[in-house]
Write an enzyme that holds these catalytic residues in place. Structure first.
Site, PDB file in Angstrom:
ATOM      1  N   ALA A  24       2.418  -4.179  -5.316  1.00  0.00           N
ATOM      2  CA  ALA A  24       3.802  -3.722  -5.447  1.00  0.00           C
ATOM      3  C   ALA A  24       4.262  -3.565  -6.899  1.00  0.00           C
ATOM      4  CB  ALA A  24       4.716  -4.698  -4.707  1.00  0.00           C
ATOM      5  N   THR A  28       7.152  -0.894  -9.309  1.00  0.00           N
ATOM      6  CA  THR A  28       8.479  -1.370  -9.743  1.00  0.00           C
ATOM      7  C   THR A  28       9.062  -0.455 -10.818  1.00  0.00           C
ATOM      8  OG1 THR A  28       7.459  -2.917 -11.294  1.00  0.00           O
ATOM      9  CG2 THR A  28       8.127  -3.816  -9.170  1.00  0.00           C
ATOM     10  N   PRO A  33      11.490  -2.301  -5.572  1.00  0.00           N
ATOM     11  CA  PRO A  33      11.294  -3.731  -5.849  1.00  0.00           C
ATOM     12  C   PRO A  33       9.981  -4.237  -5.273  1.00  0.00           C
ATOM     13  CG  PRO A  33      13.031  -3.393  -4.194  1.00  0.00           C
ATOM     14  CD  PRO A  33      12.611  -2.035  -4.669  1.00  0.00           C
ATOM     15  N   ASP A  34       9.358  -5.209  -5.960  1.00  0.00           N
ATOM     16  CA  ASP A  34       8.170  -5.822  -5.361  1.00  0.00           C
ATOM     17  C   ASP A  34       8.618  -6.876  -4.351  1.00  0.00           C
ATOM     18  OD1 ASP A  34       8.886  -8.007  -6.863  1.00  0.00           O
ATOM     19  OD2 ASP A  34       7.224  -7.867  -8.286  1.00  0.00           O
ATOM     20  N   PHE A  35       7.695  -7.710  -3.891  1.00  0.00           N
ATOM     21  CA  PHE A  35       8.044  -8.678  -2.846  1.00  0.00           C
ATOM     22  C   PHE A  35       8.442 -10.029  -3.423  1.00  0.00           C
ATOM     23  CE2 PHE A  35       5.463  -5.511  -0.837  1.00  0.00           C
ATOM     24  CZ  PHE A  35       6.100  -5.302   0.371  1.00  0.00           C
ATOM     25  N   ARG A  36       7.698 -10.495  -4.445  1.00  0.00           N
ATOM     26  CA  ARG A  36       7.824 -11.910  -4.814  1.00  0.00           C
ATOM     27  C   ARG A  36       8.456 -12.186  -6.169  1.00  0.00           C
ATOM     28  NH1 ARG A  36       3.596 -10.947  -1.761  1.00  0.00           N
ATOM     29  NH2 ARG A  36       3.574 -12.079   0.207  1.00  0.00           N
ATOM     30  N   ASN A 104       0.125  -0.945  -1.414  1.00  0.00           N
ATOM     31  CA  ASN A 104       1.450  -0.329  -1.294  1.00  0.00           C
ATOM     32  C   ASN A 104       1.492   0.688  -0.158  1.00  0.00           C
ATOM     33  OD1 ASN A 104       1.989  -1.870  -3.463  1.00  0.00           O
ATOM     34  ND2 ASN A 104       2.054  -0.212  -4.964  1.00  0.00           N
ATOM     35  N   ILE A 105       2.706   0.889   0.345  1.00  0.00           N
ATOM     36  CA  ILE A 105       2.886   1.764   1.505  1.00  0.00           C
ATOM     37  C   ILE A 105       3.808   2.931   1.150  1.00  0.00           C
ATOM     38  CG2 ILE A 105       2.432  -0.043   3.209  1.00  0.00           C
ATOM     39  CD1 ILE A 105       5.395  -0.583   3.461  1.00  0.00           C
ATOM     40  N   ASP A 106       3.934   3.209  -0.150  1.00  0.00           N
ATOM     41  CA  ASP A 106       4.930   4.188  -0.600  1.00  0.00           C
ATOM     42  C   ASP A 106       4.381   5.588  -0.887  1.00  0.00           C
ATOM     43  OD1 ASP A 106       3.651   3.856  -3.114  1.00  0.00           O
ATOM     44  OD2 ASP A 106       5.081   2.327  -3.730  1.00  0.00           O
ATOM     45  N   HIS A 121      -2.644  -1.381   3.488  1.00  0.00           N
ATOM     46  CA  HIS A 121      -1.544  -1.792   4.366  1.00  0.00           C
ATOM     47  C   HIS A 121      -0.837  -0.598   5.022  1.00  0.00           C
ATOM     48  CE1 HIS A 121      -1.351  -5.888   2.068  1.00  0.00           C
ATOM     49  NE2 HIS A 121      -2.317  -5.835   2.956  1.00  0.00           N
ATOM     50  N   CYS A 152       6.288   9.768  26.025  1.00  0.00           N
ATOM     51  CA  CYS A 152       5.679   8.944  27.077  1.00  0.00           C
ATOM     52  C   CYS A 152       6.470   7.663  27.331  1.00  0.00           C
ATOM     53  CB  CYS A 152       4.236   8.597  26.701  1.00  0.00           C
ATOM     54  SG  CYS A 152       4.097   7.246  25.521  1.00  0.00           S
ATOM     55  N   SER A 191       0.346 -10.046  -6.962  1.00  0.00           N
ATOM     56  CA  SER A 191       0.357 -11.499  -7.130  1.00  0.00           C
ATOM     57  C   SER A 191      -0.964 -12.110  -6.665  1.00  0.00           C
ATOM     58  CB  SER A 191       1.526 -12.101  -6.342  1.00  0.00           C
ATOM     59  OG  SER A 191       1.428 -11.729  -4.984  1.00  0.00           O
TER      60      SER A 191
HETATM   61  P1  OAD Z   1       4.010  -9.167  -4.950  1.00  0.00           P
HETATM   62  O1  OAD Z   1       5.475  -8.939  -4.965  1.00  0.00           O
HETATM   63  O2  OAD Z   1       3.520 -10.403  -4.283  1.00  0.00           O
HETATM   64  O3  OAD Z   1       3.448  -9.198  -6.442  1.00  0.00           O
HETATM   65  C1  OAD Z   1       3.777  -8.210  -7.368  1.00  0.00           C
HETATM   66  C2  OAD Z   1       3.256  -8.667  -8.723  1.00  0.00           C
HETATM   67  O4  OAD Z   1       3.452  -7.599  -9.624  1.00  0.00           O
HETATM   68  C3  OAD Z   1       3.967  -9.887  -9.290  1.00  0.00           C
HETATM   69  O5  OAD Z   1       2.981 -10.813  -9.740  1.00  0.00           O
HETATM   70  C4  OAD Z   1       4.774  -9.334 -10.472  1.00  0.00           C
HETATM   71  O6  OAD Z   1       4.830 -10.212 -11.565  1.00  0.00           O
HETATM   72  C5  OAD Z   1       3.978  -8.103 -10.837  1.00  0.00           C
HETATM   73  N1  OAD Z   1       4.760  -7.002 -11.413  1.00  0.00           N
HETATM   74  C6  OAD Z   1       5.990  -6.558 -11.068  1.00  0.00           C
HETATM   75  N2  OAD Z   1       6.339  -5.478 -11.791  1.00  0.00           N
HETATM   76  C7  OAD Z   1       5.289  -5.238 -12.629  1.00  0.00           C
HETATM   77  C8  OAD Z   1       5.044  -4.261 -13.636  1.00  0.00           C
HETATM   78  N3  OAD Z   1       5.919  -3.314 -13.922  1.00  0.00           N
HETATM   79  N4  OAD Z   1       3.855  -4.312 -14.293  1.00  0.00           N
HETATM   80  C9  OAD Z   1       2.943  -5.291 -14.017  1.00  0.00           C
HETATM   81  N5  OAD Z   1       3.130  -6.240 -13.073  1.00  0.00           N
HETATM   82  C10 OAD Z   1       4.278  -6.209 -12.377  1.00  0.00           C
HETATM   83  O7  OAD Z   1       3.338  -7.852  -4.341  1.00  0.00           O
HETATM   84  P2  OAD Z   1       1.851  -7.661  -3.747  1.00  0.00           P
HETATM   85  O8  OAD Z   1       0.873  -8.484  -4.483  1.00  0.00           O
HETATM   86  O9  OAD Z   1       1.632  -6.215  -3.633  1.00  0.00           O
HETATM   87  O10 OAD Z   1       2.141  -6.912   2.541  1.00  0.00           O
HETATM   88  O11 OAD Z   1       2.057  -8.271  -2.308  1.00  0.00           O
HETATM   89  C11 OAD Z   1       1.033  -8.163  -1.380  1.00  0.00           C
HETATM   90  C12 OAD Z   1       1.562  -7.919  -0.005  1.00  0.00           C
HETATM   91  O12 OAD Z   1       2.596  -8.868   0.315  1.00  0.00           O
HETATM   92  C13 OAD Z   1       2.258  -6.606   0.200  1.00  0.00           C
HETATM   93  O13 OAD Z   1       1.388  -5.523   0.375  1.00  0.00           O
HETATM   94  C14 OAD Z   1       3.052  -6.843   1.439  1.00  0.00           C
HETATM   95  C15 OAD Z   1       3.606  -8.195   1.106  1.00  0.00           C
HETATM   96  O14 OAD Z   1       3.913  -8.991   2.164  1.00  0.00           O
HETATM   97  C16 OAD Z   1       2.511  -6.457   3.742  1.00  0.00           C
HETATM   98  O15 OAD Z   1       3.607  -5.980   3.957  1.00  0.00           O
HETATM   99  C17 OAD Z   1       1.446  -6.566   4.798  1.00  0.00           C
END
Ligand code: OAD
Length: 238
Positions: A24, A28, A33-36, A104-106, A121, A152, A191
């Protein structure tokens, strides 16, 4: 950070077998927005935690509520690829990058011009009937109200992997193949805590594992090169 960027630039220049694995954080800088992170999706208030809402059992039991959250938070409207997406697509055109593997799903990697994109995903840009499998235009889900239904009678759902659901086997095998053979593996904007996706880097056998992330990850100590920064900015320099 300059020294790390120089090294990354050198590794990219010297390779024709780069694989990128991202999450995610890659989007950004496109305004999604990312998730965490603190301003991420998981830090906002809903009646249920987002991990619950985007689970298979919740979708089956409360499709109305699922769709309210999904359309409000997961469907992306008007976002454009940023410098990371664009540079990755360019590296593929230059014959240097073999594949983008994304959580990502975007759809932004494809929008940037990347061709070999493995969407672990799924994608919010596709949907189908859960009962008969018929495909529908994405507007059927994204721009309608309530629970969309197939001819259906089945529920139409987005082609995204919900919690409690497995990843597509063929996608996983392909991703593992690319990572196993990669010379340079760049992991960015993730993350690295959601499995099985995060476990994919265990298949890498080379000695140029690059982690580009804003915050710490549990795998930082394994990186051959750690770049702490915004991924769009980093990719605009390499
Ligand atoms: P997370 O939100 O867990 O992690 C995003 C990471 O990107 C964090 O460590 C941020 O510090 C970092 N970050 C944010 N902006 C950034 C930038 N501009 N440059 C560099 N780093 C940046 O997202 P994912 O790891 O993708 O799954 O999460 C994995 C999965 O959790 C997602 O695919 C989703 C979610 O639940 C499902 O929906 C199945």
């Amino acid at each position: 950070m300059n020294h790390e960027i120089d090294t990354l630039r050198e590794w990219i220049a010297g390779s024709d077998n780069i694989v990128f694995f991202g999450g995610a954080g890659v989007s950004t800088e496109s305004g999604i927005p990312d998730f965490r992170s603190v301003d991420g999706l998981y830090h906002q208030q809903y009646r249920y935690p987002p991990e619950t809402i985007i689970s298979h059992s919740f979708f089956a039991a409360n499709p109305e509520e699922f769709y309210r959250f999904y359309r409000d938070k997961l469907v992306v409207r008007g976002a454009r690829p940023n410098r990371a997406h664009l540079r990755l697509a360019e590296l593929e055109r230059e014959g240097k990058l073999r594949a983008v593997i994304t959580q990502n799903i975007d759809g932004l990697h494809q929008a940037a011009g990347s061709r070999e994109v493995i969407e672990l995903h799924g994608s919010t840009l596709r949907c189908y009937c859960e009962r008969c499998g018929k495909r529908y235009p994405v507007e059927t889900v994204n721009d309608s109200e309530g629970v969309p239904r197939c001819d259906c009678g089945g529920v139409i759902r987005p082609d995204v992997v919900l919690y409690e659901e497995g990843l597509d086997e063929q996608n996983l095998r392909k991703a593992i193949g690319y990572i196993r053979e990669a010379d340079v593996l760049i992991v960015g904007g993730t993350s690295l805590i959601v499995y099985p996706a995060a476990g994919l880097i265990n298949y890498y056998r080379g000695n140029k594992l690059v982690l580009v992330n804003l915050s710490e990850t549990p795998r930082d100590s394994e990186a051959d090169l750690l770049v702490r920064g915004r991924i769009g900015e980093v990719f605009s320099q390499v």
